[in-house]
Structure formats: C-alpha cells, structure tokens
Design a protein around this motif. Structure first.
Motif, short mmCIF file in Angstrom:
data_model
loop_
_atom_site.label_atom_id
_atom_site.label_comp_id
_atom_site.label_asym_id
_atom_site.label_seq_id
_atom_site.Cartn_x
_atom_site.Cartn_y
_atom_site.Cartn_z
N THR A 48 -17.62 -35.39 -57.98
CA THR A 48 -19.22 -36.65 -58.89
C THR A 48 -19.89 -34.72 -58.20
OG1 THR A 48 -20.01 -38.33 -58.86
CG2 THR A 48 -18.82 -37.87 -56.96
N ASN A 49 -20.55 -35.18 -59.80
CA ASN A 49 -22.10 -34.42 -58.75
C ASN A 49 -23.18 -35.19 -58.77
OD1 ASN A 49 -22.41 -35.43 -61.50
ND2 ASN A 49 -23.14 -33.35 -62.41
N VAL A 50 -23.58 -36.68 -57.63
CA VAL A 50 -24.36 -36.74 -57.47
C VAL A 50 -25.22 -36.77 -56.76
CG1 VAL A 50 -22.79 -38.23 -55.94
CG2 VAL A 50 -24.17 -39.98 -57.24
N ALA A 51 -24.43 -35.58 -55.88
CA ALA A 51 -25.69 -35.37 -54.73
C ALA A 51 -26.55 -34.06 -55.70
CB ALA A 51 -25.03 -34.56 -54.18
N MET A 52 -26.51 -33.59 -56.57
CA MET A 52 -27.15 -32.68 -57.07
C MET A 52 -27.72 -34.09 -58.42
SD MET A 52 -23.84 -30.08 -58.56
CE MET A 52 -24.48 -28.80 -58.95
N GLN A 53 -27.56 -34.99 -58.46
CA GLN A 53 -28.70 -35.06 -59.59
C GLN A 53 -29.68 -36.06 -58.64
OE1 GLN A 53 -26.08 -38.51 -61.32
NE2 GLN A 53 -25.18 -36.65 -63.17
N LEU A 54 -29.16 -36.43 -57.35
CA LEU A 54 -29.51 -37.21 -56.85
C LEU A 54 -30.76 -36.37 -55.62
CD1 LEU A 54 -28.26 -40.61 -56.33
CD2 LEU A 54 -29.78 -39.98 -57.71
N ALA A 55 -30.32 -35.47 -55.45
CA ALA A 55 -31.24 -34.75 -54.12
C ALA A 55 -32.80 -34.57 -54.86
CB ALA A 55 -30.71 -33.13 -53.91
N LYS A 56 -33.31 -34.62 -55.69
CA LYS A 56 -34.30 -34.02 -55.95
C LYS A 56 -35.29 -35.46 -55.50
CE LYS A 56 -38.57 -32.74 -59.29
NZ LYS A 56 -38.61 -31.66 -60.37
N ARG A 57 -35.13 -36.60 -56.08
CA ARG A 57 -35.05 -37.85 -55.84
C ARG A 57 -35.57 -38.22 -54.27
NH1 ARG A 57 -33.09 -43.35 -58.70
NH2 ARG A 57 -32.20 -41.77 -60.31
N PRO A 62 -29.02 -30.77 -52.65
CA PRO A 62 -27.97 -31.42 -52.66
C PRO A 62 -27.01 -31.13 -51.73
CG PRO A 62 -28.87 -30.11 -55.15
CD PRO A 62 -29.85 -29.79 -53.47
N ARG A 63 -26.53 -29.81 -51.62
CA ARG A 63 -25.53 -29.74 -50.37
C ARG A 63 -25.84 -30.37 -49.13
NH1 ARG A 63 -21.12 -25.60 -50.76
NH2 ARG A 63 -20.26 -26.49 -47.89
N ALA A 64 -26.83 -30.49 -48.64
CA ALA A 64 -27.19 -31.71 -47.53
C ALA A 64 -26.71 -33.07 -48.03
CB ALA A 64 -28.41 -31.10 -47.57
N LEU A 65 -27.40 -33.55 -49.11
CA LEU A 65 -26.97 -34.80 -49.63
C LEU A 65 -25.62 -34.90 -50.08
CD1 LEU A 65 -27.64 -37.73 -50.41
CD2 LEU A 65 -28.45 -36.70 -52.73
N ALA A 66 -24.48 -33.78 -50.25
CA ALA A 66 -23.83 -33.64 -50.60
C ALA A 66 -22.90 -34.24 -49.10
CB ALA A 66 -22.60 -32.51 -51.51
N GLU A 67 -23.59 -33.23 -48.55
CA GLU A 67 -22.73 -33.16 -46.61
C GLU A 67 -22.75 -35.07 -46.04
OE1 GLU A 67 -20.05 -31.69 -45.71
OE2 GLU A 67 -20.96 -29.62 -46.39
N LEU A 68 -24.15 -35.62 -46.54
CA LEU A 68 -24.18 -36.31 -45.77
C LEU A 68 -23.35 -37.50 -46.55
CD1 LEU A 68 -27.77 -38.35 -45.20
CD2 LEU A 68 -25.83 -38.87 -46.47
N LEU A 69 -23.22 -38.13 -47.83
CA LEU A 69 -22.06 -38.72 -48.55
C LEU A 69 -20.89 -38.60 -48.83
CD1 LEU A 69 -23.85 -38.52 -51.91
CD2 LEU A 69 -24.21 -40.10 -49.94
N ALA A 70 -20.58 -37.29 -47.56
CA ALA A 70 -19.06 -36.61 -48.13
C ALA A 70 -18.12 -36.83 -46.57
CB ALA A 70 -18.56 -35.49 -47.57
N GLY A 71 -19.86 -37.31 -46.08
CA GLY A 71 -18.97 -37.58 -44.02
C GLY A 71 -18.74 -39.73 -44.22
N ARG A 72 -19.54 -40.07 -45.47
CA ARG A 72 -19.47 -41.71 -45.07
C ARG A 72 -18.28 -42.07 -46.24
NH1 ARG A 72 -23.79 -45.19 -44.26
NH2 ARG A 72 -25.42 -44.17 -43.05
N LEU A 73 -18.18 -41.12 -47.34
CA LEU A 73 -17.67 -41.20 -48.28
C LEU A 73 -15.38 -41.12 -47.12
CD1 LEU A 73 -18.40 -39.90 -51.39
CD2 LEU A 73 -17.61 -42.29 -51.25
N ARG A 74 -15.62 -40.28 -46.16
CA ARG A 74 -13.96 -40.17 -45.64
C ARG A 74 -14.27 -41.78 -44.86
NH1 ARG A 74 -17.17 -34.70 -43.91
NH2 ARG A 74 -16.34 -33.18 -45.43
N GLU A 75 -14.94 -42.11 -44.49
CA GLU A 75 -14.35 -44.10 -43.74
C GLU A 75 -13.65 -45.08 -44.91
OE1 GLU A 75 -14.57 -43.70 -41.06
OE2 GLU A 75 -15.22 -41.28 -40.55
N VAL A 76 -14.20 -44.51 -45.75
CA VAL A 76 -13.78 -46.02 -47.20
C VAL A 76 -12.61 -45.95 -47.41
CG1 VAL A 76 -13.83 -46.09 -49.59
CG2 VAL A 76 -15.75 -45.25 -48.72
#
Length: 552
Positions: A48-57, A62-76
């Motif tokens: 998914t490219n969700v981090a690239m889509q939402l980073a500006k908002r 994008p990379r920082a948002l992706a890292e944040l989301l990745a950490g949380r998704l690993r717990e799913v």
C-alpha cells in the motif's frame, strides 16, 4: 486475510495513531485504503502507498509515516512482516494461517462470496435491448443481450436493486407495414414494397389463420388490424422465448404505445416545461438541449402536431425517474452514438445530474465467422442473421462468455470454430474445464471417503497455495470494479487468470492421498482450498450467465 481485511487493519491503525496523538490527520481517516498485490512476490503478499498519500496532510514525510504505521501493523494478528520500501511503500506479508482462513470464509459464504454493498440502496434501470416486434432479434441485438444482462448481474452483486428493461418499439408506421406483410402472405400475395420479407412472415400468417380462420372474411381495414396485432403478440412471444433460452431475462417489457395511450408523453413535456427548457419556434415545440452541450436543439412536437421520437424518449426517461430509479442505463448500439449528447442534455433539462442519473454505454458491432466466411444472411429472416441462428451455431455458453470477455465499446469478430473447440486455448472451455476439474477432485474425495474435516489453515503454506488464496481473495474487488465501470469482461479475465493459478497449484500440490496413503490434515486443508476455488469459479461464471459444468 483478504485485501478488504488488510485495508480495514490499516484504517484501524491510522485511527489509533490519531487518537493517541502520534499523528494529526485533518479530515480524518480515509474511508478506503488501497491494497494491491505486488508484481514481485519478494516484496510481500500485499502493498500500500497510504503513507505517501497521507504524509502531506499529516504534516510529515512519507517515509516517517510509513515507519510509524509499519510498527503498529506488525502488532496486528495475522501479519507476519511489514517492510518499508522506497519513499514510503508498505510491503505486508501475512501468515499462512491468516491467508488460509480465507478458504473457510469462501466456503461458508458460498454463492454470496464476491458480492458487496457498495451500491446498496441504489436503484438502477438497465435498458439493453430496444427492438421492433416486427421480426426476429438479430445479430445486432446479440452483444447487448449477453453483456447487458452480465452488467445487470454484476450491479446486483455490488448491492444495487436492478430492473432489466426491454423497450418495445411498437408504435409507428412500421407496425402497419408489418401487418400488411402478414396479410399479404395470408392471401398468397406478394409482400408490399415497404413490407417485411422472410419465411417468418409466412409462418405468422399461417399461425394467425389457424387460430382465426374467419379473419380473411373481414373488411380489409379490420383484417389489417387483426394481422398486425396478432402478429405482434406472436413475434413478441418469440423474442421473449429466444432471450430466455439465451439466459437473458427481462423484468419489464415496456411498450412505447403505453407512453402515448396513458398520457405520459404530455406529462413528460409538462415536467420539462417546469424546468424552463422548452420553447416554441417555427410552429414547433423544441427543447433547448444546447444549454447542456448538445450540438443542436431538439424538436418535440412538429409543425403538424405529431410527436417526434425524441418526445417519446423524453417521456420514457421521465417515467423511469418517477418510477424511482436513481440511475438509468441505456445500452445502445454503435449506430446510436449521436444519442449520447442529446440524452444527457435531456436529463439535464429535466433537472437531473447527467453525470450520475443517466449513462449511455455504446456497444460496437460483432461479426460472426465460420470457415473463413462472415455469417450474414438468415434462412428465416432474409437479410439479417437472427439471434436464434447465432445461438444454434455457437451455443449459449460459448457465445455469452465470448461476448462478455471483451470491452463492449470495441468491435469484435468471433470465429465459431474457435469459441466452440474444446482445447485449453479456448477461454470459455479453459474456465469451464477448471470448474469441472475442481468438481471431479471433490467427487473423488467423496469416493475415497476423505472429507474436509476441520481446516488447519496454517498448513496451506506452499507458494502455489499462497498464490491461489491471494487470487481468490481478489474476487470481491474485481466484482466491485466491474460494477463500478460497467465492465463484466473484468470478471472473465479474472476467471481465466484464476483457472491458470489453480492448474499450476494442482500440478505441484497433491490434494488426495495416493495408493494406501492415509489422508492427513494437509490433504484436508487442500480440499478446503479446492472447494473455495470451485465456489469462486462458479460465482464468476454465474455473473456472466455461463454454466459451471461439473463434468466435461
């Protein structure tokens, strides 16, 4: 784990990160998160490219948002690995157990798997054949008979309330020519110059004489009415019979006459008047369709006081909207391309949104070839090839699948020999054979006394099993996309790819025990996968109106 479940997991992670103050997301979490299958399996099961889509908002990169989301998704639960790639892509690998659970979900859902609710609450009228009841349905009607019905099926699968409608052109001078043609044949006379030819006219005359032998004793004007009306009933019944045999059912057979007899034409014009787009000029009544992009204004009532066909079209549209349809689809042939602008302008003049309330897909011509020659002439209808003759030549399944397999807006040439041969390079045979093979495996399991038992989804860990499960998981999204774009060919192409994925799985993953081998949990898990695949193939074929044979 399906793409939809992953999409929801990403939404949940975004919502949690927002609630806990890790990110600020003006406008809130998006309703949909795009989850795709990467071309390279080394990049995971999904991306998914969700981090690239939402980073500006979110006020970050994008990379920082992706890292944040990745950490949380690993717990799913069900997610094995999440990698951040490039400028901010998230590559997600799910566990075999989570992926394998899809087989259980599909089997449980059965015939409902693939169906969605994106169009729930939307009423859609699909008008996909408009014909005179003066002769057999011909080759020009065949494509929409298949594709229009498939579009309706796909829209229903997406949750819409769909009404299939046939517009009967039963008003006008052509009806009198039709009656005069039958009357002439009944008297053993030549058909009038402007009449209808073909053996079917003689057949109609004989049928009417058999039912009403007294008709030829009536005055000519009364005879004409009888032959016209009785011929109309017989020919319409024949059209209905042929369409039902082609698995094309219509909920409504709408008579053009009823628009005029019921006062609906006048009512339709009154509706337009209220919106201020009618005007009088040169002794005629016009609709100012140029206000909405039409190339010229359209006459509704001519100088002699007679209504134009466009007046009927207008009244018919108003009638549909007043019957409660949100969207009116008019599936028209290639020779009606000029109608698109005027019909959309008419809808706008009626106060509607022409980009939502009315759609006019155009279908291109079809040629049917046999032994290198184009089939053109009919034994029964003279100059036109009839629907019945095309079906006799190719068969319902081969014809419906082949017509639905291509975008309707592109010209199409079908070769009878190609679409009916029983080889793997014939797409309809290839997909139907996959279903037959799946059914055969399940029958063989029954004969061996091997049942599916309790699914252990974690055992479906072979690469070919994973690929097949991923393909099955895509089906709901393919259906939703086919409905959104009114393109049932997406279903056909998906089925072919899924059939190929299944055959490759079966080549390397033994489903049933050999010889004296005792059945084990791997065999049982693969039987779950086989049944899930059979369900998907059957459901996809049903959306095209094509049979799913258990034996071939």
């Amino acid at each position: 784990m399906t793409p939809e479940q992953l999409s929801q997991a990403v939404r949940d992670v975004l919502a949690a990160a927002t609630d806990e103050g890790d990110i600020t997301l003006p406008g809130g979490v998006p309703d949909e998160i795009t989850i795709e299958r990467p071309r390279n399996r080394e990049h995971g099961d999904y991306a998914t490219n969700v981090a690239m889509q939402l980073a500006k908002r979110a006020g970050t990169n994008p990379r920082a948002l992706a890292e944040l989301l990745a950490g949380r998704l690993r717990e799913v639960a069900g997610i094995d690995r999440v990698d951040v790639a490039g400028p901010g892509f998230l590559n997600i690998t799910v566990s075999a157990a989570a992926q394998g659970e899809l087989a259980r979900s599909i089997v449980a859902a059965g015939a409902t798997y693939g169906r969605g609710d994106v169009l729930t609450g939307t009423r859609i009228n699909v008008e996909f054949i408009s014909a005179n009841p003066t002769g057999p349905l011909h080759l020009g009607h065949v494509r929409w008979a298949a594709v229009g019905d498939a579009i309706a099926r796909v829209l229903e699968a997406a949750g819409a309330e769909v009404t299939r409608e046939f517009y009967i052109n039963d008003r006008g001078v052509q009806m009198d020519h039709f009656g005069a043609s039958i009357m002439a044949r009944a008297h053993g006379q030549a058909v009038p110059e402007q009449g209808y030819h073909g053996e079917y006219i003689t057949d109609l005359a004989q049928a009417i004489l058999a039912a009403r032998p007294d008709v030829i004793t009536l005055p000519d004007d009364e005879q004409l009415v009888v032959f016209r009306e009785e011929g109309y009933k017989l020919q319409l019944a024949e059209q209905q019979r042929q369409l039902e045999e082609f698995r094309t059912h219509f909920d409504v057979w709408f008579s053009e006459r009823t628009l005029h007899d019921s006062g609906q034409v006048e009512h339709g014009l009154d509706v337009l008047r209220k919106h201020g787009h009618l005007f009088e000029a040169d002794g005629a009544l016009w609709m100012r369709t140029t206000d909405y992009g039409d190339d010229k204004d359209r006459v509704l009532i001519k100088q002699d006081g007679s209504y134009t066909y466009f007046a009927s079209d207008t009244a018919y549209y108003v009638d549909k909207r007043e019957r409660g349809f949100d969207i009116c689809l008019y599936l028209l042939g290639a020779d009606h391309h000029g109608y698109v602008g005027r019909l959309k302008a008419m809808a706008a003049c009626a106060g509607d949104d022409p980009d939502y309330n009315i759609e006019i897909p155009i279908g291109q011509l079809v040629k049917i070839m046999r032994e290198g020659q184009e089939l053109r002439l009919s034994k029964r209808a003279g100059s036109m090839l009839t629907l019945g003759e095309v079906v006799d030549a190719a068969g319902v399944d081969a014809l419906r699948y082949s017509l639905c397999r291509y975008p309707a807006d592109s010209p199409l040439t079908l070769d009878v020999a190609q679409i009916t041969k029983q080889t793997s390079d014939n797409p309809v045979f290839y997909v139907q054979y996959a279903h037959a093979r799946l059914s055969s495996i399940l029958r063989n399991a029954d004969e061996l006394g091997v049942d599916r038992g309790e699914l252990r989804p974690e055992l479906l860990e072979h690469e070919r099993e994973s690929l097949l499960l991923a393909a099955l998981g895509e089906f709901p999204r393919v259906v939703a996309t086919a409905a959104e774009y009114r393109e049932p060919h997406r279903i056909a192409r998906y089925l072919e790819e899924t059939a190929s994925t299944f055959h490759k799985f079966y080549d390397v993953c033994r489903v049933l025990p050999m010889g004296d081998e005792e059945p084990n949990d791997v065999h049982r898990a693969r039987l779950w996968l086989v049944e899930a695949t059979r369900v998907v193939v059957a459901n996809g074929l049903a959306m095209l109106g094509v049979a799913a044979p258990e034996r071939m």
